[in-house]
Design an enzyme around this catalytic site. Structure first.
Site, PDB file in Angstrom:
ATOM      1  N   SER A 246       4.859  -1.953   8.374  1.00  0.00           N
ATOM      2  CA  SER A 246       4.496  -1.033   7.321  1.00  0.00           C
ATOM      3  C   SER A 246       5.316   0.258   7.430  1.00  0.00           C
ATOM      4  O   SER A 246       6.541   0.195   7.501  1.00  0.00           O
ATOM      5  CB  SER A 246       2.985  -0.779   7.383  1.00  0.00           C
ATOM      6  OG  SER A 246       2.491  -0.241   6.195  1.00  0.00           O
ATOM      7  N   ASP A 472       2.444  -8.810  -0.753  1.00  0.00           N
ATOM      8  CA  ASP A 472       2.013  -7.703   0.093  1.00  0.00           C
ATOM      9  C   ASP A 472       1.539  -6.560  -0.803  1.00  0.00           C
ATOM     10  O   ASP A 472       2.274  -6.107  -1.675  1.00  0.00           O
ATOM     11  CB  ASP A 472       3.174  -7.240   0.973  1.00  0.00           C
ATOM     12  CG  ASP A 472       2.778  -6.223   2.026  1.00  0.00           C
ATOM     13  OD1 ASP A 472       1.983  -5.307   1.712  1.00  0.00           O
ATOM     14  OD2 ASP A 472       3.265  -6.334   3.163  1.00  0.00           O
ATOM     15  N   HIS A 500      -0.838  -7.879   4.121  1.00  0.00           N
ATOM     16  CA  HIS A 500       0.092  -6.814   4.474  1.00  0.00           C
ATOM     17  C   HIS A 500       0.710  -7.090   5.834  1.00  0.00           C
ATOM     18  O   HIS A 500       0.031  -7.016   6.855  1.00  0.00           O
ATOM     19  CB  HIS A 500      -0.661  -5.480   4.489  1.00  0.00           C
ATOM     20  CG  HIS A 500       0.194  -4.292   4.782  1.00  0.00           C
ATOM     21  ND1 HIS A 500       1.458  -4.147   4.284  1.00  0.00           N
ATOM     22  CD2 HIS A 500      -0.041  -3.184   5.545  1.00  0.00           C
ATOM     23  CE1 HIS A 500       1.968  -3.000   4.708  1.00  0.00           C
ATOM     24  NE2 HIS A 500       1.087  -2.402   5.477  1.00  0.00           N
TER      25      HIS A 500
END
Length: 531
Positions: A246, A472, A500
């Site tokens: 991320s 995602d 994610h």
């Protein structure tokens, strides 16, 4: 009220995923996806943004004399936490341009040494994103849940970035003030509610300035990446081996741009696109969460008793009506806090991060239909990292501090937000207005942004693996495509699925490809796709 651009693999989600590594968990949906996924910004848009952004220039390879004491410090390790973990504190300059020993930051580091068998490769620095996620906490989970061959040959290392968790944390509000902040309606219907958003953002910014003024100008991603280079040297590694998820991909990519010759094996999973403005980030992230909601709805209606109805169209109408009803009639939760629209939306968003949370959301929505908002409030509390005792981590404070320093505000006034609302509604009919109003969060920030959108090329760097998941929610797939295209040595690994990030989340295909790279240096073949 959500904080804009929250990009992290939460320790809560990872802990759940770790129990499901052999099955279907975060990012492990097996339904086929189109070669160009829906719900993401068009490739031409991101290509144009990337070309328009100035490239990040590398730093000189030689360590400046003023910084040599930091690279020469000795780390003193001690046993801590779970069995086999060690902890230490590393010093870094508050201001890299003007280092002053009296102002040095103390950054918290943890590691678990390679377990064997096999020859140790070196250290693998990990980061879960955020910005604001604790890498120390994440490393302790990763050291137990990452594939055994990687743990056998790497020391798993986590360092809380400056301003985060145990590393000089940014502080903004009391727990009671944070409770009030999270309950501000982020989808206003009148001027009074618009004024409430602006006032809440101002109180948040004022609190950060009051409690953390020294830090606010020095928690940028570039500074955190420079801290990583000091740690690399102190760990005895000639090159940095790194796995970031991320927002952690922004840290890793920034490191590669600043220190291309020191890039070892870098995995950037759930990639961000550094060439986008804050407004484009917010809009395309709204698209990502809309795509995830549609996937959740499609899955839900296959189950008997789905609380959203029997068709995906019915599910969309349900969620609009449900959130509107929460605005008018908050639900009891068994606590002093009621579940209003803002907390309900946060709970919904939290469940989009990981497919294994979809059954949890179904149960929470069913309970809400019976008049009990407690289960959905629990999901919201996970989003905000609010403990059962009412205390908050500093996730949201660090998140705002880094985001508002890295990029100029997405919008600066209510009029700006109202001008972009149509584009946000088009991107996300169900969540777009919330994301549009969240884009106002940096307008009141007391420190001017030092960063700008940038293209990261990292010319001369060793091969870098970028992992993108087609559905995602938080880091849309197109961001991974864009970053892999910017990096001179980038190689995209595509996972066709939900959730994610993808590595160590249940896909044998993804894990095998990443493991081969980390252990052997073998880059996935061009166009490699896992389903």
């Amino acid at each position: 009220m959500d904080t804009a651009r929250l990009l992290r693999t939460s320790t809560t989600v990872l802990a759940v995923a770790g129990l499901l590594l052999s099955g279907c968990s975060a990012g492990t949906g097996h339904s086929a996806a189109a070669s160009t996924p829906t719900g993401t910004v068009a490739a031409s848009d991101t290509t144009s943004a990337s070309r328009a952004a100035a490239p990040l220039a590398p730093l000189p390879t030689a360590v400046p004399d003023a910084l040599k004491p930091y690279y020469a410090q000795k780390l003193v390790w001690h046993d801590c936490g779970s069995a086999g973990f060690q902890c230490t504190t590393m010093k870094a300059p508050l201001d890299y341009d003007h280092p002053v020993a009296a102002e040095d930051l103390a950054l918290s580091v943890t590691r678990k040494k390679a377990t064997g068998p096999g020859q140790r490769i070196g250290s693998l620095l990990v980061n879960p994103g955020g910005p604001g996620g604790s890498a120390v906490d994440y490393a302790q989970i990763a050291a137990a849940r990452y594939p055994a061959p990687v743990r056998a040959r790497y020391d798993i290392v986590g360092m809380d970035p400056r301003g985060v968790a145990r590393s000089e944390p940014v502080v903004c509000l009391t727990d009671q003030q944070m409770d009030a902040f999270t309950q501000v309606d982020n989808d206003p219907h009148n001027q009074s509610e618009i004024n409430a958003i602006s006032a809440a953002n101002q109180r948040f910014a004022d609190g950060c300035e009051q409690h953390s003024a020294k830090l606010l100008s020095h928690v940028s991603t570039i500074e955190a990446a420079r801290d990583m280079d000091i740690l690399r040297a102190l760990l005895g590694d000639a090159k940095l081996n790194y796995l970031g998820k991320s927002y952690g991909t922004m840290l890793g990519a920034t490191y590669a741009g600043l220190f291309p010759s020191r890039v070892g094996r870098l995995v950037l999973d759930g990639a961000m696109d550094p060439s986008l403005s804050a407004l484009d980030e917010s809009r395309t992230q709204a698209e990502g969460f809309e795509t995830a909601f549609q996937a959740f709805a499609k899955d839900c209606v296959r189950h008997t008793g789905c609380p959203l109805g029997q068709t995906t169209d019915a599910a969309g109408r349900y969620i609009v009506r449900f959130l509107s009803n929460l605005d008018a009639h908050p639900l009891p939760t068994g606590q002093s806090r009621q579940l209003g629209e803002s907390l309900g939306t946060s709970g919904l968003i939290e469940a989009m991060y990981a497919k294994q949370l979809w059954p949890v959301l179904r149960v929470a929505l069913s309970a809400a239909n019976r008049g009990d908002g407690g289960p959905l409030l629990t999901l919201s509390d996970q989003y905000y990292e609010r403990s059962t005792d009412g205390s908050y981590s500093n996730l949201m404070y660090a998140n705002a501090a880094v985001n508002c320093l890295d990029l100029p505000p997405a919008t600066r006034s209510a009029a700006d937000v109202q001008a972009v609302l149509p584009a946000f509604r088009k991107a996300s009919p169900h969540l777009g207005p919330d994301f549009a109003w969240m884009s106002l969060s940096c307008a009141s920030w007391p420190v001017k942004a030092t960063g700008r959108p940038m293209r990261i090329e990292a010319k001369g760097a060793a091969p870098i693996v970028v992992v993108g998941t087609t559905r995602d929610p938080a880091t849309p797939y197109e961001w991974a495509r864009s970053l892999a295209g910017q990096l001179s040595s980038g190689r995209l690994l595509t996972y066709q699925g939900d959730g994610h990030t993808a590595y160590a989340s249940g896909s044998d295909c993804v894990d095998t490809a990443v493991n081969r790279y980390l252990l052997e240096g073998s880059v996935p073949p061009s166009g490699k796709t896992c389903a």
